[in-house]
Scaffold this active site. Structure first.
Site, PDB file in Angstrom:
ATOM      1  N   HIS A 201       0.786  -1.379  -0.047  1.00 45.73           N
ATOM      2  CA  HIS A 201       0.020   0.103   0.130  1.00 45.73           C
ATOM      3  C   HIS A 201       0.790   1.226   0.177  1.00 45.73           C
ATOM      4  CE1 HIS A 201      -0.141   1.209   4.245  1.00 45.73           C
ATOM      5  NE2 HIS A 201       0.365   0.059   4.567  1.00 45.73           N
ATOM      6  N   THR A 237      -4.021 -19.216   3.821  1.00 44.98           N
ATOM      7  CA  THR A 237      -4.631 -19.057   2.364  1.00 44.98           C
ATOM      8  C   THR A 237      -4.149 -17.740   1.818  1.00 44.98           C
ATOM      9  OG1 THR A 237      -6.646 -20.451   2.722  1.00 44.98           O
ATOM     10  CG2 THR A 237      -6.625 -19.066   0.861  1.00 44.98           C
ATOM     11  N   CYS A 325       0.637  12.822  19.688  1.00 45.56           N
ATOM     12  CA  CYS A 325       0.076  14.151  20.798  1.00 45.56           C
ATOM     13  C   CYS A 325      -1.056  13.677  21.530  1.00 45.56           C
ATOM     14  CB  CYS A 325      -0.256  15.237  20.021  1.00 45.56           C
ATOM     15  SG  CYS A 325      -0.676  16.640  21.044  1.00 45.56           S
TER      16      CYS A 325
HETATM   17  C1  LIG Z   1       8.983   2.096   7.815  1.00 41.26           C
HETATM   18  C2  LIG Z   1       7.807   1.450   7.726  1.00 41.26           C
HETATM   19  N1  LIG Z   1       7.708  -0.050   8.368  1.00 41.26           N
HETATM   20  C3  LIG Z   1       6.672  -0.759   8.546  1.00 41.26           C
HETATM   21  C4  LIG Z   1       5.653  -0.107   8.349  1.00 41.26           C
HETATM   22  C5  LIG Z   1       4.219  -1.116   8.331  1.00 41.26           C
HETATM   23  O1  LIG Z   1       3.830  -1.536   7.256  1.00 41.26           O
HETATM   24  P1  LIG Z   1       2.141  -2.194   6.792  1.00 41.26           P
HETATM   25  O2  LIG Z   1       1.390  -0.911   6.980  1.00 41.26           O
HETATM   26  O3  LIG Z   1       2.349  -2.807   5.563  1.00 41.26           O
HETATM   27  O4  LIG Z   1       2.294  -3.102   8.021  1.00 41.26           O
HETATM   28  C6  LIG Z   1       5.450   1.019   7.896  1.00 41.26           C
HETATM   29  C7  LIG Z   1       4.062   1.763   7.510  1.00 41.26           C
HETATM   30  O5  LIG Z   1       3.197   1.794   8.220  1.00 41.26           O
HETATM   31  C8  LIG Z   1       6.583   1.812   7.747  1.00 41.26           C
HETATM   32  O6  LIG Z   1       6.601   3.136   7.297  1.00 41.26           O
END
Ligand SMILES: Cc1ncc(COP(=O)(O)O)c(C=O)c1O
Length: 400
Positions: A201, A237, A325
């Site tokens: 995403h 799955t 915050c």
């Molecule tokens: C550097 C980093 N690592 C891990 C994640 C986690 O990824 P996900 O949203 O696919 O679990 C994110 C994003 O939120 C991220 O910016």
């Protein structure tokens, strides 16, 4: 009012190509890839085709790619897997103080289980040197986990040099490439890492799907056990529509990466130039080695940047505040504090992250309203320093 979305580090819209590619796998091609009839086998075939294509985009082998539910799972898999696989040999892990919570909070649990973690402190631009890592590795170090690019300040870290140090000591090296994949070229073998996490995403694919590159697949025990999918290493799955969408989005991102990166870097640099001309606004992160669409700032005197985010939201512009915050206390971003910003500046952290859908006209619009919003908020902050935004302490970190 047309919405202007400039928070692509939080998430990206699914690209039309990725969506198009996914649709048949929700509708007519819905079979379980483990089923032996042809409806199932077409799922199995597309899964292997996607694995090959994702591997090609990352400069890896098909056998080195495993599909997961996203960045968080990939990070957890490596850390928990390394502790299980190597805990008898050593109980020390090295990471950086600016990792995402998917790494930091997982390591905190490992500390509760008796592992020891060294948190390397980056320089004010977010960089970690090979010398720092060299000094931190001990005979009982089993894993190094350092991100490829920061989700808070956009700095791209020198992973090839850091991975070389770990390899010299025969210590596993993991990089969280969630913010980097699809935005800068990635050749896993050239990076020299053992494990690399990514998430669909963040580059135009759907949420809830990602991958782990594993140079040593058979050495990492599974995180999820069950039906034995993904060669017994990641049961469950397979999310075929998600994997198909991720593959299409990654191929699209990689295919025009150079042009898109040049376009976004130019827009980013213009935003940085114009906003840093406002007194009391400073760039955070490395001015040179930074993600193409990533503009991040510390804004002095505004109380908390959530006020800027809210005011921009009223104008239809989505950006993010780089720090958490709460109603009772001002909490500064762990990343900006680790970079040496004081809590006052860290509270004014603002992140503007550009993507495929952003235009120069949208940047004009942002730049035409933001300096006034900052000036107005500075007056408000003088009058009323109280914080109005609240979120429970267990809520997800808005730095994502
Ligand atoms: C550097 C980093 N690592 C891990 C994640 C986690 O990824 P996900 O949203 O696919 O679990 C994110 C994003 O939120 C991220 O910016």
């Amino acid at each position: 009012m047309d919405r202007i979305y400039m928070d692509h580090s939080a998430t990206t819209p699914v690209t039309p190509k990725a969506l198009e590619a996914m649709l048949p796998w929700f509708r007519e091609e819905f079979g379980n890839p483990s089923a032996i009839y042809s409806l199932g086998q077409s799922g199995k075939n597309v899964l292997e085709d996607c694995r090959k294509r994702v591997a090609k985009c990352l400069g890896a082998l098909q056998t080195e790619i495993f599909f997961t539910s996203g960045g968080t799972e990939s990070d957890n898999w490596v850390i928990r897997g390394a502790c299980r696989a190597k805990g008898a040999r050593g109980r020390h892990i090295v990471t950086s103080a600016i990792e995402h919570n998917a790494v930091l909070r997982t390591l905190a649990q490992m500390e509760e289980d008796g592992f020891e973690v060294t948190y390397l402190k980056p320089d004010p631009m977010g960089r970690i040197t090979p010398g720092q890592l060299e000094a931190a590795i001990r005979p009982d170090t089993i894993l190094v986990s350092i991100m490829l690019a920061s989700n808070v300040v956009g700095t791209i870290l020198d992973i090839p040099s850091l991975a070389k140090v770990a390899a010299k000591h025969r210590v596993w090296f993991h990089t969280d490439a969630v913010q980097a994949a699809g935005h800068i070229p990635i050749r896993a073998h050239k990076l020299g890492v053992d494990f690399l996490s990514l998430s669909a995403h963040k580059f135009g694919g759907p949420k809830g799907v990602g991958a782990l590159y594993c140079r040593l697949p058979n050495r990492l025990p599974p995180l999820l056990t069950g039906g034995g999918q993904e060669k017994e290493l990641r049961s469950g799955t397979e999310n075929i529509p998600g994997i198909v969408g991720m593959t299409a989005a990654l191929e699209e991102a990689v295919s025009d990466l150079e042009e898109e990166s040049a376009r976004l870097s130019a827009m980013r640099d213009r935003i940085i130039r114009e906003l840093c001309a406002v007194p009391g606004v400073v760039l955070t992160g490395d001015p040179e080695n930074r993600l193409p669409g990533f503009a991040s700032f510390a804004v002095d005197g505004v109380g908390h940047s959530v006020h800027l985010v809210n005011a921009l939201n009223e104008k239809g512009i989505c950006v993010s505040s780089g720090s958490a915050c709460s109603a009772a206390s001002r909490e500064a971003s762990h990343v900006l504090l680790a970079l040496g910003f004081d809590s006052r500046l860290s509270a004014g952290s603002l992140r503007i992250t550009l993507g495929r859908d952003n235009t120069e006209e949208q940047a004009d619009r942002l730049l035409s309203v933001l300096p006034d919003i900052i000036a107005r908020q500075r007056l408000e902050a003088k009058k009323e320093p109280a914080v109005v935004f609240s979120r429970p302490s267990h809520a997800p970190d808005p730095d994502d």
